[in-house]
Structure formats: C-alpha cells, structure tokens
Design a protein around this motif. Structure first.
Motif, PDB file in Angstrom:
ATOM      1  N   LYS A  62       0.821  -1.205   0.000  1.00 38.17           N
ATOM      2  CA  LYS A  62       0.000   0.000   0.000  1.00 38.17           C
ATOM      3  C   LYS A  62       0.862   1.264   0.000  1.00 38.17           C
ATOM      4  CE  LYS A  62      -3.658   1.540   2.904  1.00 38.17           C
ATOM      5  NZ  LYS A  62      -5.108   1.536   2.711  1.00 38.17           N
ATOM      6  N   ASN A  63       0.438   2.263  -0.748  1.00 35.07           N
ATOM      7  CA  ASN A  63       1.085   3.590  -0.732  1.00 35.07           C
ATOM      8  C   ASN A  63       2.577   3.539  -1.041  1.00 35.07           C
ATOM      9  OD1 ASN A  63      -1.291   4.961  -0.002  1.00 35.07           O
ATOM     10  ND2 ASN A  63      -0.979   4.420   2.144  1.00 35.07           N
ATOM     11  N   LEU A  64       3.004   2.586  -1.845  1.00 37.51           N
ATOM     12  CA  LEU A  64       4.442   2.466  -2.123  1.00 37.51           C
ATOM     13  C   LEU A  64       4.903   3.422  -3.219  1.00 37.51           C
ATOM     14  CD1 LEU A  64       5.038  -1.364  -1.682  1.00 37.51           C
ATOM     15  CD2 LEU A  64       5.862   0.499  -0.235  1.00 37.51           C
ATOM     16  N   LEU A  65       3.957   4.026  -3.941  1.00 38.13           N
ATOM     17  CA  LEU A  65       4.309   5.067  -4.902  1.00 38.13           C
ATOM     18  C   LEU A  65       3.574   6.340  -4.519  1.00 38.13           C
ATOM     19  CD1 LEU A  65       4.008   3.178  -8.327  1.00 38.13           C
ATOM     20  CD2 LEU A  65       6.054   3.524  -6.928  1.00 38.13           C
ATOM     21  N   GLY A  66       4.279   7.468  -4.532  1.00 41.47           N
ATOM     22  CA  GLY A  66       3.631   8.736  -4.204  1.00 41.47           C
ATOM     23  C   GLY A  66       4.644   9.853  -4.096  1.00 41.47           C
ATOM     24  N   VAL A  67       4.142  11.022  -3.755  1.00 40.10           N
ATOM     25  CA  VAL A  67       5.015  12.184  -3.519  1.00 40.10           C
ATOM     26  C   VAL A  67       4.522  12.910  -2.268  1.00 40.10           C
ATOM     27  CG1 VAL A  67       5.654  12.557  -5.946  1.00 40.10           C
ATOM     28  CG2 VAL A  67       3.590  13.656  -5.035  1.00 40.10           C
ATOM     29  N   PHE A  68       5.383  13.764  -1.730  1.00 40.68           N
ATOM     30  CA  PHE A  68       4.926  14.734  -0.738  1.00 40.68           C
ATOM     31  C   PHE A  68       4.437  15.954  -1.517  1.00 40.68           C
ATOM     32  CE2 PHE A  68       7.874  12.225   1.845  1.00 40.68           C
ATOM     33  CZ  PHE A  68       7.162  12.095   3.024  1.00 40.68           C
ATOM     34  N   HIS A  69       3.182  16.277  -1.382  1.00 38.58           N
ATOM     35  CA  HIS A  69       2.641  17.448  -2.084  1.00 38.58           C
ATOM     36  C   HIS A  69       1.568  18.066  -1.189  1.00 38.58           C
ATOM     37  CE1 HIS A  69       1.984  20.008  -5.526  1.00 38.58           C
ATOM     38  NE2 HIS A  69       0.712  19.717  -5.570  1.00 38.58           N
ATOM     39  N   GLN A  70       1.917  19.163  -0.521  1.00 38.76           N
ATOM     40  CA  GLN A  70       0.995  19.762   0.443  1.00 38.76           C
ATOM     41  C   GLN A  70      -0.200  20.395  -0.277  1.00 38.76           C
ATOM     42  OE1 GLN A  70       1.233  19.481   3.669  1.00 38.76           O
ATOM     43  NE2 GLN A  70       3.316  18.680   3.828  1.00 38.76           N
ATOM     44  N   PRO A  71      -1.390  20.297   0.319  1.00 43.22           N
ATOM     45  CA  PRO A  71      -2.528  21.031  -0.231  1.00 43.22           C
ATOM     46  C   PRO A  71      -2.351  22.536   0.006  1.00 43.22           C
ATOM     47  CG  PRO A  71      -3.143  20.012   1.842  1.00 43.22           C
ATOM     48  CD  PRO A  71      -1.736  19.550   1.538  1.00 43.22           C
ATOM     49  N   ASP A  72      -3.102  23.328  -0.736  1.00 42.72           N
ATOM     50  CA  ASP A  72      -3.117  24.779  -0.530  1.00 42.72           C
ATOM     51  C   ASP A  72      -4.272  25.191   0.363  1.00 42.72           C
ATOM     52  OD1 ASP A  72      -1.978  24.262  -3.476  1.00 42.72           O
ATOM     53  OD2 ASP A  72      -1.005  26.011  -2.565  1.00 42.72           O
ATOM     54  N   LEU A  73      -5.190  24.268   0.601  1.00 41.21           N
ATOM     55  CA  LEU A  73      -6.371  24.531   1.426  1.00 41.21           C
ATOM     56  C   LEU A  73      -7.061  23.201   1.701  1.00 41.21           C
ATOM     57  CD1 LEU A  73      -8.489  26.606   2.602  1.00 41.21           C
ATOM     58  CD2 LEU A  73      -9.602  26.544   0.353  1.00 41.21           C
ATOM     59  N   VAL A  74      -7.572  23.047   2.929  1.00 37.41           N
ATOM     60  CA  VAL A  74      -8.398  21.882   3.262  1.00 37.41           C
ATOM     61  C   VAL A  74      -9.733  22.396   3.772  1.00 37.41           C
ATOM     62  CG1 VAL A  74      -8.620  19.788   4.660  1.00 37.41           C
ATOM     63  CG2 VAL A  74      -6.343  20.551   3.929  1.00 37.41           C
ATOM     64  N   LEU A  75     -10.820  21.958   3.148  1.00 37.06           N
ATOM     65  CA  LEU A  75     -12.174  22.339   3.594  1.00 37.06           C
ATOM     66  C   LEU A  75     -12.852  21.092   4.154  1.00 37.06           C
ATOM     67  CD1 LEU A  75     -13.353  24.533   0.536  1.00 37.06           C
ATOM     68  CD2 LEU A  75     -12.445  25.323   2.751  1.00 37.06           C
TER      69      LEU A  75
END
Lengths: 375, 375
Positions: A161-174
C-alpha cells in the motif's frame, strides 16, 4: 479543550510550512461556499475536481455551483470508489483528465471524497507539470482528521500500500462537517480510530476526554467539531516538525504497520476490513506488544481495547471475518511496509497511553512469535 | 576557459543545493570505478539500475562488476530505447522493478543511459516510497550536459512532452566522457546544440570559443571535457538560483518551446527529428523572432544559424524531412507546452548572442504569423 471557536462553531487550523503554508477550515456548510474560500487563495481560475461514484452524486453539483458562481471554470472526473482506484490506472485517468482540462501551475486540482480520492488526486496534482495547486475537500471522517492533512499522497501496487507517491501539500483543506451525517456508522467508526490515535500518541488527556465524550462525537454537535479540530491540529504539529518523515512524523504510524499488514492479508477487501479498523486492531496490538516487551502496563492495552470495542471497532485479529493467512505472510507484508530501513523493523511502541515512541530496532522474531500467540 | 583540472583531465562540478547538494564528475573511465564513487556517498547497499537495449549491452556488465566488487547488491532492468519508453507503461515497469528489488530510502536507483532513461528512472526514484536516492550515469552528450543535471524528471503523455514528472535531484552524476566515442555523429551533434545553448543564454565568450574550437570538441580530448564541464557548471548555476523554475531557470528553455512543438509535430519520431535538433532549429527561430520584434540584430541570428549549420545541425523548419503540419497545429503544441501561464505565451527571446531573457507576454498572433513566414 479550550480551542477558540466562532459563533457558528467553525474552526481554522493553520499549518505553518513556510511557502507551503495552508489553512484547514472545519465546520458545517463549507462545500456550499467553497468558491469564495478558494478564490481568495488561488491565482488561476481553472479547477479539475476528482471524486468518486459514492460522493459525486451527493456533493458534486453543489460544489460546481459554488465554483461557477465565483467565476471558476470547473471540470470533473468521477472514478469508481474503493482502494482499487488508487492504482497506476487510476493515476493515468486522473492525470489525463487534468491535462485535458489544461490545468496550469496556478490552477488547482480539487479532491472531493475520502482518503482514496485525496491520495490519488494529490499524487496527480503533484506530478502534473511537476506540481499544480491542490485543494482537499475530505468527505469521510478518516480523511478529515488524517489523510487530507500533511501532504502525503500515493497509490497502491502489488508490492503493498502507498508504495508510490510524492509529498505534495494542499493549498487549502475544507472539512465540511455536515457531510459526516451521510456516513454509515461503520465508516464513522473507522475515522474515529484515527482520532483516538492522536490521544494515544502523546495526548493522554484527549484520550480521557474521548472516553467520556465519544457518544457526543458520534452524535454530532460541538464535540464532533472539537474532536476534528484537535486531531487536525495534532497532525499539523507533527507535520510541521517533520514534513518528510525523517523522524517524529513516524509516530503517526501508531497501529499502522500491523494495520497495513492486516489490510494486505485481507486483499484490501473493504467488506472485510477498512483502513481505520486495521488501525484499531493495530493500535491494540502495539499496546499489547509493548506490554509483552515490559515497556508498558497490560492495563493500558486493556483500556485501549475496551474503549475501541465500546465504540464498535474490532480490536483483535479474530474479529476479522474470513480468517487470516499464516503469520509468515503477515510478516512479509510488514517487511515490505515503508517502515523498514536496511532490513531492521521499525515499529511505534508505547510506554503507556499517550506515551508512544519510535522503536527502530525491533527483532522480527519477537514480532513473529507475538503475532502467532495473538491469533 | 581556465577551469581547474587534474592530471587525468577529470573535473568535478559541485551543485550546492543545501541538503540536496551533489557532485558531478566528468572524465574518462568513470563507469569502471562507479562502485567506489557511489559507496562514498550512499548509506544503503542495494541499487537498481535502469538502462536500455542500446546502452545495456555496451556498459551494463562493466557497471555491475564495479558495483559488486564494492559490495553492492545490484539488479537491472533493460527497457526498449526511445521516447516511447518515457510513458506511463515505462514508469510502471521501472517502479515495479525497483519495489521488487526492495530498494529502501537509503538505497539508490541508477540511470545508465541517455535523457530518456535519466528522465524515466529519476521520476521512478522520486515516487518510490515518496523518494529514494538517485544516481545519473549519462551516456549521451545531451544527457551529460543537460538532462542529468538539475533534478527535472518526467514522462510524455498524449497531451505533450514531459507533462508528468517531479523535481528530484540526483545524489551523484557520473559523466564518463569515454562513452561518447560510441555515439553516432548525429547523436553527438544533437548534444552539442545544448552546449551551444549555454553560450547563447548568457556566455557570449563561450559561444565565441565554440565557434573556434568546435572541431576539437567533436574529436575528443581536453576541449571536449572543457566544454562539458562549462556546460554542467552553467546549468548548475541556474538550477541553484531557481531550483523549481519560478523565474531565471526558464532561460534554459531557449529554443525549447519551438523545439518541443516541432518534436510533437513530427510525432517524436527520432528518425525525423531528435530533441537536440529541435532545439537547434528552435534557437535559430528564437533569434530570428527576436530580430523581427526589433529586439536583436538579424546578424546575430545569421551567426547562430551559420555555426549550427557548420557543425551539421538542422537550422530551419524546411530541414525536417517529411514536412510539417499546418501552423495552427504547431501553435496548439506551443499552447500545451509548460511555458504557458493563464493563457499568455512565455518565450525565451534575446537581445543578441549571450543576452537571452524571459518574455512572458508574447502575443500568440505574432508567433503565428512569424511561423507562417518561416516555413
């Protein structure tokens, strides 16, 4: 529990990550006024919404209306629900749609859904043009208190699980808390496991508060918003300290190494086990294993198990319907998990409720015999 | 041209990017001693090599020998050569192999090949476990002077080139100049176009030096290493100033917006046009378009065209065999290129040789009529 609140009960948690800082808004009715919140934080005027077949029919029209009223050009992609969408094929579909919509660096991808949609859409936003803006509108309790905050994105592979991905912060969470009323009790409970986790990591007073107030959190009202805001703040604090998980952030994996192994062992079949249920069992196992190593009192493990069972969560491996594969298979899933460095097993253990720590040299043989005994 | 050199002629260019700083080594024989250079810079002892069917037979055994002698556990994946490998399928194959090899965060992915392999392997290294170590061993001149430095990775999609990717800096670049002897003259020329580009961006003295010394660069010897080292240093300087291309780094795209459009228009068919050839034509077009806008003297464009033609590069759209689609199609390729923000066309223009600048508000109608006239 004295976090500031407005008259509507809405909360704002700020995540101070320098040029990647962002706000988390928590309260009822945020989807209906998403356009106004987004336009204040975005230079571009195009958005690509990614959602699934469960959430889309409930909230997509409302979100599109709000965005279009505020002058956005919005397109959407509705994917099948479930973990299987977090795949290379799902990623290809999402990125193709985003590129077809000509989303540029100042425009945004919006995730409208639970953790699966958030992880997938965030990964897509992180790799289109090497990174476009990203907005999370989490619609499950799990996503609101955990996966929508912190910038981890990813998909699953046949290796785990989740073995591919990046760190990419959101600009907003609603985090629109009104949508939680449409969750099934089982889904709500699964998200609650992650709320309890923040108490177990380093907030014993919060776990104690949950033991007394959990029914009000389940019923809705101010306690629910309170619990979500405290959870988001707790996660934000850890992420700010260790954005890319080189140290302290690993504490957020309390219960997750065991939990992921159980999810893998059940083939990610959500009819048998959902993520939060795996985490619930995993957290109990982490406390029991800590007691077995004489790090913590067995009473703490019993108290954790009692509370999670009271809210209706599974707490033992035997609670999983359909049985589990041999322990050796569970160990292989643990070994492939990300929490392994140079062959040594890293586990989050505890000295008691709210006293978790990272143990980076746990003998796999001890884990094996413990799991054998617990099944 | 007084960069320091050792007795073997080997050069070291350091890229000072804080905790992502790395070295570029340039000289003959580096593949044969790769193990020693890598072991000094890596905590893990597993490496996954990605190469292609052209390069693998020539250098893979030599590289594996060196790595195994130094105690590395090395596995390899040999992919088909060519731009088509920079696809979602290629990415899936690469990441699957890396995960099967159980590469962890302190281990490394090694790219052994040209720009295609470097871009693909770097993207894979950037997303496996949200980022593992990455080592570039570029075997084409183009990759040695351009794509292996700076951390841009990516794959192509049906919407255009390099539209999916991440920024993921290598931990080491080994530019073995001995391997360049096996390149075809056409491949060498294509890489030379990027060397000339550094002169045209902001080093008029370097362009002048190339006009006088290009034959020695093609023949090998100290001038070749010199030209590569100056190019790597030039690229490193720009990358350090603007790692994620929010400003000055865009200058590296001199000739690339036109060049990418021509590559797209020829279906990325390398028998018709390779990247460096597209860049050569694109750089001439950029100078001619700048002259048409009265920004630069037409003499400069003629001088650029004369030099690139002298080394054997194409310099005009009519030099491309098989003809081109209508200008409108070229414009659509330009519009989908990454150098577009909110519908405005960003182009690298020039005030003369070595005086390039970013123009971010070029009317597309001017570009259209210019291209119509030049075909």
């Amino acid at each position: 529990m004295n976090a500031p609140s407005s008259t509507t009960g809405e909360r704002l948690v700020h995540v101070p990550l320098g040029d990647r800082a962002y706000d988390i808004l928590i309260g009822p009715g945020l989807i209906a006024r998403a356009g106004g919140e987004i336009i204040a934080r975005l230079t571009g005027r195009r958005v690509a919404i990614i959602t699934d077949e469960n959430v889309g029919p409930l909230y997509l029209a409302q979100l599109m209306d709000s965005l279009q009223t505020d002058g956005f050009e919005a397109v959407s992609l509705v994917l099948p629900p479930g973990e299987k969408t977090k795949s290379m094929d799902g990623l290809a579909a999402a990125t193709d749609m985003i590129l077809a919509a000509r989303i540029e660096r100042g425009d945004a991808v919006i995730a409208l859904g639970g953790g699966v949609i958030g992880d997938l859409a965030g990964f897509a936003a992180g790799i289109v043009r090497r990174g476009v803006r990203f907005i999370q509108i989490p619609t499950s309790l799990l996503a609101q208190v955990d996966s929508s905050v912190g910038g981890k994105t990813g998909i699953n592979t046949r290796h785990g699980k989740n073995l591919l991905g990046v760190f990419h912060q959101p600009d907003l969470v609603l985090a629109d808390t009104a949508v939680l009323d449409s969750l099934s009790p089982r889904e709500f409970r699964a998200g609650y496991a992650e709320i309890a986790k923040y108490g177990l990591i380093d907030k014993p007073y919060f776990f104690h508060w949950l033991e007394k107030n959990w029914k009000k959190v389940f019923e809705g009202g101010p306690e629910r918003i309170e619990a979500i805001a405290i959870s988001c703040q707790a996660k934000a604090d850890v992420v700010v300290e260790d954005e890319r998980e080189t140290g302290r952030r690993a504490l957020l994996n309390l219960g997750h190494t065991f939990g992921h192994a159980l999810e893998a062992a059940t083939g990610y079949d959500s009819s048998r086990l959902v993520h939060g249920e795996g985490v619930a069992i995993g957290m109990v196992l982490a406390h029991q294993f800590s007691a077995r190593l004489n790090l913590a009192s067995p009473d703490d493990g019993q108290r954790v198990a009692a509370h999670l069972a009271e809210v209706g969560l599974p707490t033992r491996m035997v609670d999983i319907e359909g049985g589990l594969p041999p322990t050796q298979i569970l160990m292989e899933a643990i070994a492939q998990d990300k929490k392994v460095k140079s062959g040594k097993l890293t586990l989050i253990l505890t000295r008691g409720i709210g006293q978790s720590f990272v143990a980076d040299d746990v003998p796999t043989s001890e884990v094996f015999s413990f799991l054998e005994d617990m099944r």
